[in-house]
Design an enzyme around this catalytic site. Sequence first.
Site: not given
Ligand code: MOS
Length: 759
Positions: A491, A655, A723, A726
């Site tokens: 997603g 986006k 990345g 997170e």
């Molecule tokens: Mo994340 S908690 O490494 O999917």
Amino acid sequence: MEKAVALAPDSWMPGGEPDPLIRAKHGSIGASVPRIDGPLKVRGAAPFAAEFALDGMLYAALMFSTVPKGRISTLDTTQAEAAPGVALVMTYRNAPRMKPMPLFMTAEKAGGSDNLPIMQDERIHWNGQPIAVVLAQTQEQADHAVSLIRATYETEAAVTSFATAKAKGTEPGLFMGQPLKAEKGDAEAALAKAPVRVDCRYSTPRHNHNAIEPHAATVAWVGDILIVHDASQAVHHTAWSLGQIFGIAEEQVHVTSPFVGGGFGGKCLWQHQVLGAAASKLAGRPVRITLSREGVYRLIGGRTLTEQRFAIGAEPEGRFVSLIHTGTVATAPQNAFPEPFILPTMSSYGSPNIKLDVQTVHLDMLANTFMRAPGESVGSFAMESAIDEMAVALGMDPVELRVLNQPEEDPLKGTSFSARHIAEAWRTGAERFGWSKRNPTAASVRDGEWLVGMGCATATYPYHRMPGGAARITLTRDGGAKVEIAAHEMGMGTATAHTQVVADRLGLSRDQVTFAYGDSAFPGVVLAGGSQQTASIGASVIAAHHVLIRDLLKLAGNDSPLAGLSADEVGTLNGGLAKLDDPTRHESYVSILTRSGRDHIAAEGSASPPLETQHWSMHSFGALFCEIGVNSVTGETRVRRFLGSYDCGRILNPKTAASQFRGGIIMGLGLALMEETQFDERNGRVMNPSLAEYHVPVHLDVPEIDVIWTDIPDPRAPMGARGIGEIGITGVGAAVANAIFNATGKRIRDLPITLDKLL
Ligand code: MOS
């Protein structure tokens, strides 16, 4: 080894020569491309795990134990077996023989969340463990039949209280075989001597995974091949691990996961896929196993609780002389995941003395697991709350205090940062948010019955890239390109962003590129976790691309304008290859394939080992700003405004990236204000296994969230991109808590900050 890699010349490292795409000014990267799978999802045409319909399929329902430890003494399934539509009931008495799940990180592709026997005997290990599977013609019939099963237990003494577990003593937390411990200088002595000190305790509760899509798998045995349509962030791990469990070769397991409704660390291998496959084997028919929301709480672990100490010693002008971050977390005996809350403190601030330590205790409970920014999300709550307390103690602006204490190099390893532009993120964020309008005196701004305050915090998450990446690129004579890689779209926009990257990498337009993922038949061991998937895919495609260029040059031969050039001398341009310093020497892919009489060419490559993460200190950062109102009558908290200003390298798609950041921040608002798994310490039962009782933010809880970023490429990361999956949740708990302190003068150190704590 790690030392040698740290000291080796930059040029030996992956990223030593920056990815040429970093320099690309025009192209797809950086464009706000809408999700390519958006129309499919809106039309309901994107198949999720519980939507595969197989011929003769049965529906599964699970029965869960109601005691934390002991044995099943009686298990009466006769009524369930006689119920309408029931095909069979599987218990430990008739389940096929299976090995336990290979525990995550014990082997390259081990993906199991615990290492317990799965329905192999009468033993109970946690309150909620599955003890029976009913298969029926419909889901309703299966659910009804489960309600007819009668179980009694012979219970044994269980450790279900954190205090009791701690009283037995703690053990050092091990994470990937390494102790979660670090020491530099003498932090306790430096703290004792420091002119200004804070030394505080913080606690964070258990959290449950609540992806919008509950866990599910549709499973079939075709001969001796096991097919699993899963909701997965680890298709290769799941395939290999299921092979181990059922004693068959990895190649005999085919896992697909084309669409996932949110993963967050919870969608790896748990017992339901194994039980679904076992029941399907027993019935000789395909099975769909879908967890109810309660089922997710019983079977899928979440974030464990933490108790943390954070102490800071500082000079009067604000420079840190000591940082101490220690504490205790609970884990289960059957897993190995101590919530690594010290991670944010390893790289955020400089100090000559640092002490970090995670201790663990074991509770008889469901295995806990990764949940978005494990370690960082709750560790940054303690760290960034303590920094705010230090700013108050010093009478300093908390933004200035943070900028002042930025380290020159990695505070523990001494390695150079690959890129670090956090001061810029703080500056631009503070200006956009209007931080200068904040009143530094707590509890001094009112708006009717609302007390209003502003707070800030650092967000941080490391750049990871795991070993095992590989990809296959196929060019066809119609001018199209397909990339196949066993990666995942949960997603977040992976398919879209990497269609953009591949288009630029190959010199094609996006509509010429197909990005195929979510299938264990594809190359690459690519975990969608640790915010590393983009780097892993990027490095895999770089490797396959090298092979492709080499093979294309061979195919082009002596009649090509490219004749005699080596792979190092050419790049991709306008649907073909060209000499780097003389683009007139160009031949299109279509021309090369046509001249050589081929209808396609395929190239596969394996990513380099991820040595860049040892050679440089690679981290993303963010500066978070929050404005909050606390109702002086009811204690109710309302987040009024939020801004995240991020430094995560190159942003591939503004986006989808903005949605990632916002989603993380919203999850962080839940962590700050409402999320808490109610765990009954008398019997280890989760008491609020539903979204009616476990609160997550709803639309009315979420204010305007502004996100901005530096967009400065990291020269050491593929595409210059670190990345972003997170980092969004990190720091949010503290930004909210610090704003609440500024609004009310109340320092809440225990999450979630519910209104009872503010009255
Ligand atoms: Mo994340 S908690 O490494 O999917």
